[in-house]
Scaffold this motif. Sequence first.
Motif, mmCIF file in Angstrom:
data_model
loop_
_atom_site.group_PDB
_atom_site.id
_atom_site.type_symbol
_atom_site.label_atom_id
_atom_site.label_comp_id
_atom_site.label_asym_id
_atom_site.label_seq_id
_atom_site.Cartn_x
_atom_site.Cartn_y
_atom_site.Cartn_z
ATOM 1 N N VAL A 298 47.588 -9.546 59.938
ATOM 2 C CA VAL A 298 46.610 -8.643 59.317
ATOM 3 C C VAL A 298 45.225 -9.279 59.332
ATOM 4 C CG1 VAL A 298 45.903 -7.511 57.170
ATOM 5 C CG2 VAL A 298 48.311 -7.509 57.841
ATOM 6 N N ILE A 299 45.154 -10.548 58.943
ATOM 7 C CA ILE A 299 43.850 -11.233 58.881
ATOM 8 C C ILE A 299 43.236 -11.344 60.282
ATOM 9 C CG2 ILE A 299 42.664 -13.356 58.218
ATOM 10 C CD1 ILE A 299 43.835 -11.600 55.887
ATOM 11 N N THR A 300 44.062 -11.632 61.276
ATOM 12 C CA THR A 300 43.570 -11.727 62.656
ATOM 13 C C THR A 300 42.947 -10.409 63.101
ATOM 14 O OG1 THR A 300 45.241 -13.386 63.237
ATOM 15 C CG2 THR A 300 44.249 -12.168 65.057
ATOM 16 N N LEU A 301 43.635 -9.298 62.827
ATOM 17 C CA LEU A 301 43.124 -7.983 63.217
ATOM 18 C C LEU A 301 41.890 -7.604 62.394
ATOM 19 C CD1 LEU A 301 43.805 -5.654 65.178
ATOM 20 C CD2 LEU A 301 45.162 -4.615 63.336
ATOM 21 N N ALA A 302 41.887 -7.989 61.118
ATOM 22 C CA ALA A 302 40.744 -7.682 60.247
ATOM 23 C C ALA A 302 39.482 -8.393 60.735
ATOM 24 C CB ALA A 302 41.058 -8.091 58.811
ATOM 25 N N LYS A 303 39.650 -9.604 61.225
ATOM 26 C CA LYS A 303 38.491 -10.362 61.734
ATOM 27 C C LYS A 303 37.892 -9.722 62.980
ATOM 28 C CE LYS A 303 39.663 -14.847 59.713
ATOM 29 N NZ LYS A 303 40.211 -16.214 59.937
ATOM 30 N N GLN A 304 38.666 -8.848 63.632
ATOM 31 C CA GLN A 304 38.155 -8.110 64.793
ATOM 32 C C GLN A 304 37.478 -6.798 64.371
ATOM 33 O OE1 GLN A 304 41.498 -7.553 67.508
ATOM 34 N NE2 GLN A 304 42.179 -9.665 67.167
ATOM 35 N N GLY A 305 37.452 -6.549 63.042
ATOM 36 C CA GLY A 305 36.798 -5.354 62.530
ATOM 37 C C GLY A 305 37.608 -4.083 62.667
ATOM 38 N N LYS A 306 38.911 -4.214 62.842
ATOM 39 C CA LYS A 306 39.746 -3.048 63.124
ATOM 40 C C LYS A 306 40.623 -2.611 61.953
ATOM 41 C CE LYS A 306 38.285 -2.633 67.339
ATOM 42 N NZ LYS A 306 37.402 -1.481 67.641
ATOM 43 N N VAL A 307 40.441 -3.229 60.790
ATOM 44 C CA VAL A 307 41.280 -2.931 59.632
ATOM 45 C C VAL A 307 40.490 -2.177 58.577
ATOM 46 C CG1 VAL A 307 42.532 -3.962 57.674
ATOM 47 C CG2 VAL A 307 42.887 -4.840 59.993
ATOM 48 N N ALA A 308 41.054 -1.089 58.094
ATOM 49 C CA ALA A 308 40.498 -0.347 56.957
ATOM 50 C C ALA A 308 41.438 -0.538 55.774
ATOM 51 C CB ALA A 308 40.374 1.132 57.302
ATOM 52 N N VAL A 309 40.874 -0.634 54.573
ATOM 53 C CA VAL A 309 41.696 -0.790 53.379
ATOM 54 C C VAL A 309 40.940 -0.247 52.172
ATOM 55 C CG1 VAL A 309 40.875 -3.152 52.909
ATOM 56 C CG2 VAL A 309 43.124 -2.422 52.057
ATOM 57 N N PRO A 310 41.592 0.528 51.298
ATOM 58 C CA PRO A 310 40.898 1.017 50.102
ATOM 59 C C PRO A 310 40.528 -0.160 49.209
ATOM 60 C CG PRO A 310 43.043 2.089 50.363
ATOM 61 C CD PRO A 310 42.997 0.957 51.320
ATOM 62 N N ALA A 311 39.290 -0.173 48.712
ATOM 63 C CA ALA A 311 38.851 -1.319 47.903
ATOM 64 C C ALA A 311 38.047 -0.885 46.679
ATOM 65 C CB ALA A 311 38.045 -2.282 48.763
ATOM 66 N N ILE A 312 38.302 0.344 46.202
ATOM 67 C CA ILE A 312 37.715 0.711 44.915
ATOM 68 C C ILE A 312 38.516 -0.018 43.827
ATOM 69 C CG2 ILE A 312 36.863 2.932 45.757
ATOM 70 C CD1 ILE A 312 39.185 4.257 44.180
ATOM 71 N N PRO A 313 37.964 -0.123 42.610
ATOM 72 C CA PRO A 313 38.602 -0.971 41.597
ATOM 73 C C PRO A 313 40.079 -0.695 41.331
ATOM 74 C CG PRO A 313 36.377 -0.449 40.903
ATOM 75 C CD PRO A 313 36.625 0.342 42.155
ATOM 76 N N ILE A 314 40.486 0.568 41.224
ATOM 77 C CA ILE A 314 41.882 0.858 40.891
ATOM 78 C C ILE A 314 42.829 0.377 41.985
ATOM 79 C CG2 ILE A 314 41.691 3.232 41.771
ATOM 80 C CD1 ILE A 314 43.979 2.036 38.909
ATOM 81 N N ASP A 315 42.450 0.545 43.246
ATOM 82 C CA ASP A 315 43.327 0.120 44.345
ATOM 83 C C ASP A 315 43.380 -1.398 44.459
ATOM 84 O OD1 ASP A 315 44.287 2.654 45.781
ATOM 85 O OD2 ASP A 315 42.155 3.029 45.503
ATOM 86 N N ILE A 316 42.260 -2.045 44.220
ATOM 87 C CA ILE A 316 42.254 -3.506 44.219
ATOM 88 C C ILE A 316 43.156 -4.038 43.106
ATOM 89 C CG2 ILE A 316 40.789 -5.479 43.588
ATOM 90 C CD1 ILE A 316 38.643 -4.376 45.387
ATOM 91 N N LEU A 317 43.109 -3.398 41.955
ATOM 92 C CA LEU A 317 43.955 -3.836 40.841
ATOM 93 C C LEU A 317 45.438 -3.677 41.185
ATOM 94 C CD1 LEU A 317 44.102 -4.863 37.906
ATOM 95 C CD2 LEU A 317 44.068 -2.467 37.170
ATOM 96 N N MET A 318 45.807 -2.548 41.776
ATOM 97 C CA MET A 318 47.209 -2.341 42.163
ATOM 98 C C MET A 318 47.657 -3.392 43.176
ATOM 99 S SD MET A 318 48.062 0.249 40.283
ATOM 100 C CE MET A 318 46.854 -0.426 39.115
ATOM 101 N N ASN A 319 46.746 -3.766 44.077
ATOM 102 C CA ASN A 319 47.079 -4.791 45.065
ATOM 103 C C ASN A 319 47.099 -6.192 44.451
ATOM 104 O OD1 ASN A 319 47.291 -2.804 47.011
ATOM 105 N ND2 ASN A 319 45.175 -3.016 47.684
ATOM 106 N N PHE A 320 46.335 -6.381 43.393
ATOM 107 C CA PHE A 320 46.395 -7.657 42.663
ATOM 108 C C PHE A 320 47.806 -7.889 42.124
ATOM 109 C CE2 PHE A 320 46.028 -9.781 38.450
ATOM 110 C CZ PHE A 320 45.606 -11.039 38.879
ATOM 111 N N TYR A 321 48.415 -6.850 41.571
ATOM 112 C CA TYR A 321 49.799 -6.978 41.094
ATOM 113 C C TYR A 321 50.708 -7.419 42.249
ATOM 114 C CZ TYR A 321 48.099 -3.936 37.245
ATOM 115 O OH TYR A 321 47.401 -3.382 36.206
ATOM 116 N N THR A 322 50.500 -6.790 43.409
ATOM 117 C CA THR A 322 51.286 -7.123 44.603
ATOM 118 C C THR A 322 51.165 -8.599 44.955
ATOM 119 O OG1 THR A 322 51.269 -4.908 45.575
ATOM 120 C CG2 THR A 322 51.375 -6.752 47.120
#
Length: 383
Positions: free
Chosen positions: A139-163
Amino acid sequence: MQKIVLNGITWGHSRGITPLLAVSQRYSELHPDVEIRWKKRTLQEFADFPIEELTKEYDLLIIDHPWVGCADATRCVLPLNEYLSADYLRDQQTNSVGLSHISYNYNNNQWALAIDAATPAASYRKDLLSDVPQTWDDVITLAKQGKVAVPAIPIDILMNFYTFCIANGAEPFQNEDEVIDEVTGIKAIETMKELYSVVDKKMFSRNPIAVAELMTTTDDYLYCPFAYGYSNYARKGYAEHLLHYTDVVSFNGKRLRTTIGGTGISVSAFSKHKEVAVDFAAMVTSGECQSTMYVQHGGQPGHRSAWTDTAANHLTNYFFTQVLPVMDNGYMRPRYNGYLHFQDHAGDPLQDCLEYDGDPSKALQEMNKLYQQSLSKQTAVTA
């Protein structure tokens, strides 16, 4: 004879409104003396207006499971176990998608029925990406190529923090002193920084729907590692380009556990037509309806029979069979009365930390303050 009119409130996405309109139309055909009207609100409007206030205006309410602690404290919706048969509820439990059914059960009362099931899953553009990430490093390799989208509003970041707390060795909310121990919390945030520091900054204003729209209307992004899944975007004709959904990646040799979402249907305790409202709720969440009309009209059912149904999977390019393992592995958030205060605010310091490369320990301190506030709100109501 005067018609019985039920008013319902739901959220304004095709997944949230269209299947309810279809099933309500059919219910009225079967019961000509009943009309069911639905109003839709944005997800933000749901967050901003207390559901307990809505119960005074609406007979049927589509809710999120973290609210059931408040339902238990205020008794503003019906305990459905007192209105539905044991056999019906047993079927709902047996056919739960992951923890969906039990997530609406609090203090041994069933405050809603799982009408919809969801959890963050991976999605990708099959026409553009052949080598789908399998590990966090991928995932990080692909993200560094600018090809990754991910929701990053506060509620989604919080849910991913639990993960990522779980991925780094500990579940959050295990005691009343802190959300998570500092060592695990810092590890979780540092892991998240690996991704959020390299994705496009505009992700910090995108929710899962916006990310799905971005991925299906442009060719800029090929993959999303975790966002609450929407089977609509996997259906031919719904969006310009199809999304395909799959399991989340492995982290340190184990699949990530994402935080379940979805919605339930509740019946207001103030309804003048309680029995009719309960009857409709039972119909729309039945296996028969969920695996046919509900899913056919854009719904994402909460009944397992729909997730394993061949026709439902053909319709959605196997969204359901692909995401079911993620659902079954999902983590359930706290539901105590007062938790929503934490959920509404704790994503803010976390987002600031990730977006502006802040100090993880300071973010955790702020989150712990909010956690203590949420617990005191619980005490104030129950004292």
